[in-house]
Design a protein around this motif. Structure first.
Motif, PDB file in Angstrom:
ATOM      1  N   GLU A  23       0.838  -1.213   0.000  1.00  0.00           N
ATOM      2  CA  GLU A  23       0.000   0.000   0.000  1.00  0.00           C
ATOM      3  C   GLU A  23       0.866   1.255   0.000  1.00  0.00           C
ATOM      4  OE1 GLU A  23      -2.682   1.575  -0.158  1.00  0.00           O
ATOM      5  OE2 GLU A  23      -4.390   0.256   0.119  1.00  0.00           O
ATOM      6  N   CYS A  24       0.218   2.379  -0.204  1.00  0.00           N
ATOM      7  CA  CYS A  24       0.732   3.726   0.016  1.00  0.00           C
ATOM      8  C   CYS A  24       2.104   3.991  -0.603  1.00  0.00           C
ATOM      9  CB  CYS A  24       0.780   4.017   1.517  1.00  0.00           C
ATOM     10  SG  CYS A  24       0.987   5.777   1.895  1.00  0.00           S
ATOM     11  N   PRO A  25       2.248   3.894  -1.937  1.00  0.00           N
ATOM     12  CA  PRO A  25       3.516   4.278  -2.557  1.00  0.00           C
ATOM     13  C   PRO A  25       3.724   5.791  -2.487  1.00  0.00           C
ATOM     14  CG  PRO A  25       1.863   3.846  -4.243  1.00  0.00           C
ATOM     15  CD  PRO A  25       1.222   3.504  -2.926  1.00  0.00           C
ATOM     16  N   VAL A  26       4.933   6.210  -2.112  1.00  0.00           N
ATOM     17  CA  VAL A  26       5.263   7.628  -1.949  1.00  0.00           C
ATOM     18  C   VAL A  26       6.594   7.887  -2.642  1.00  0.00           C
ATOM     19  CG1 VAL A  26       5.790   9.467  -0.297  1.00  0.00           C
ATOM     20  CG2 VAL A  26       4.061   7.752   0.272  1.00  0.00           C
ATOM     21  N   TRP A  27       6.617   8.826  -3.574  1.00  0.00           N
ATOM     22  CA  TRP A  27       7.818   9.102  -4.356  1.00  0.00           C
ATOM     23  C   TRP A  27       8.680  10.172  -3.691  1.00  0.00           C
ATOM     24  CZ3 TRP A  27      10.933   7.058  -7.623  1.00  0.00           C
ATOM     25  CH2 TRP A  27      11.836   7.833  -8.353  1.00  0.00           C
ATOM     26  N   ASP A  28       9.947   9.845  -3.470  1.00  0.00           N
ATOM     27  CA  ASP A  28      10.942  10.788  -2.961  1.00  0.00           C
ATOM     28  C   ASP A  28      11.783  11.248  -4.145  1.00  0.00           C
ATOM     29  OD1 ASP A  28      13.165  12.062  -1.903  1.00  0.00           O
ATOM     30  OD2 ASP A  28      13.551  10.566  -0.352  1.00  0.00           O
ATOM     31  N   SER A  29      11.490  12.432  -4.677  1.00  0.00           N
ATOM     32  CA  SER A  29      12.145  12.907  -5.896  1.00  0.00           C
ATOM     33  C   SER A  29      13.608  13.260  -5.669  1.00  0.00           C
ATOM     34  CB  SER A  29      11.400  14.123  -6.466  1.00  0.00           C
ATOM     35  OG  SER A  29      11.382  15.174  -5.516  1.00  0.00           O
TER      36      SER A  29
END
Length: 295
Positions: A23-29
């Motif tokens: 769940e909950c993919p979060v991109w750290d650019s």
């Protein structure tokens, strides 16, 4: 309506994770990392998009969602409270308890708004005792909505005037007027009613054109809707339970999709062999930036 998955846009299985409930993919650019959780295995995963290596932190509790919270730090929604995770040491620091007096509930999906406030919901399948909360950088907790079953996917329109919230069990996505300055919600209405379908809206993301992408639990797909709630594109998936999606990559044009294997029978697993894996789809559509918690 178009099938977004096509020969020139190939869906890739980028990680054989076999997660129970990804769940909950979060991109750290900044670091080109994708954070995502495996809820019931108590794991916060860190996937390096360059090396394609995945490491995880065992946070010792059910973890429903995470968001970036500054250098080497995440904010997490655990079973009954918020905590920080140091992504160098793995140390977990409790922040505040939430619904600790409600043993049937647990916290679920969450995301930061452009003002650096962390929004997260709670869930209790089959009962309307879930809620939506906003945790502000000054440490104040605000109850924003009640009467939910499974508070799930949430997002904001590019102009920050509309907030979206999925209630999975009720098979609906709601839209609200959003006041960016105060963080207040008003005028709830049904944006999407899927009660005639056999699948459920789970995690979602909003792109730079204001279109909403929804992972359909038990639907074998991610569907793209325009701001009027009309289906305009569909990504077929080789898994029964897509759970959430977000845009990432160098240009925010890669759609990352988490999936789940929890609750599937042996027969269903045979048909959905890649359940729990992490997928990526290159597109020509740009997502919105990921926002940090500013507390």
């Amino acid at each position: 309506m178009s099938v977004i998955n096509s020969p020139q846009y190939k869906l890739n299985n980028i990680l054989t994770a076999r997660a129970r409930l990804g769940e909950c993919p979060v991109w750290d650019s900044t670091h080109k990392l994708l954070y995502w959780v495996d809820i019931y295995n108590h794991r916060v995963n860190q996937f390096n998009s360059v090396t394609e290596q995945n490491i995880f932190f065992d946070v010792g509790d059910v973890v429903g969602s995470v968001a970036l919270a500054g250098a080497n730090r995440l904010i997490m929604a655990l079973r009954h409270g918020l905590a920080f995770l140091d992504t160098q040491s793995g140390e977990v620091t409790p922040i505040i308890q939430v619904e600790a007096d409600m043993p049937d509930n647990r916290l679920n999906d969450g995301k930061c708004d452009p003002q650096g406030r962390f929004w997260f919901g709670s869930m209790c399948p089959g009962k309307t005792q879930g809620s939506l909360y906003r945790y502000d950088p000054d440490g104040s907790l605000h109850l924003m909505e009640t009467g939910l079953t499974i508070s799930n996917g949430l997002g904001w329109s590019p102009d920050q005037k509309t907030f979206y919230l999925a209630d999975s069990d009720q098979q609906r996505i709601y839209a609200y007027n959003f006041d960016a300055q105060t963080g207040n919600l008003s005028d709830r209405r049904i944006f999407l009613d899927l009660t005639s379908e056999s699948f459920y809206p789970d995690g979602l993301t909003v792109d730079s054109e204001g279109h909403i992408w929804v992972a359909m639990w038990d639907g074998w797909c991610v569907i793209r809707f325009n701001p009027q709630g009309e289906e305009i594109g569909r990504i077929p998936l080789p898994v029964q339970r897509p759970s959430c999606c977000t845009f990432g990559g160098e240009d925010l044009q890669t759609l990352y999709i988490t999936t789940a294997s929890v609750g599937l029978s042996e027969k269903e697993i045979e048909k959905s062999f890649y359940s729990g894996d992490l997928f990526a789809l290159p597109t020509e559509i740009t997502g919105l930036p990921t926002y940090d918690f500013l507390g």
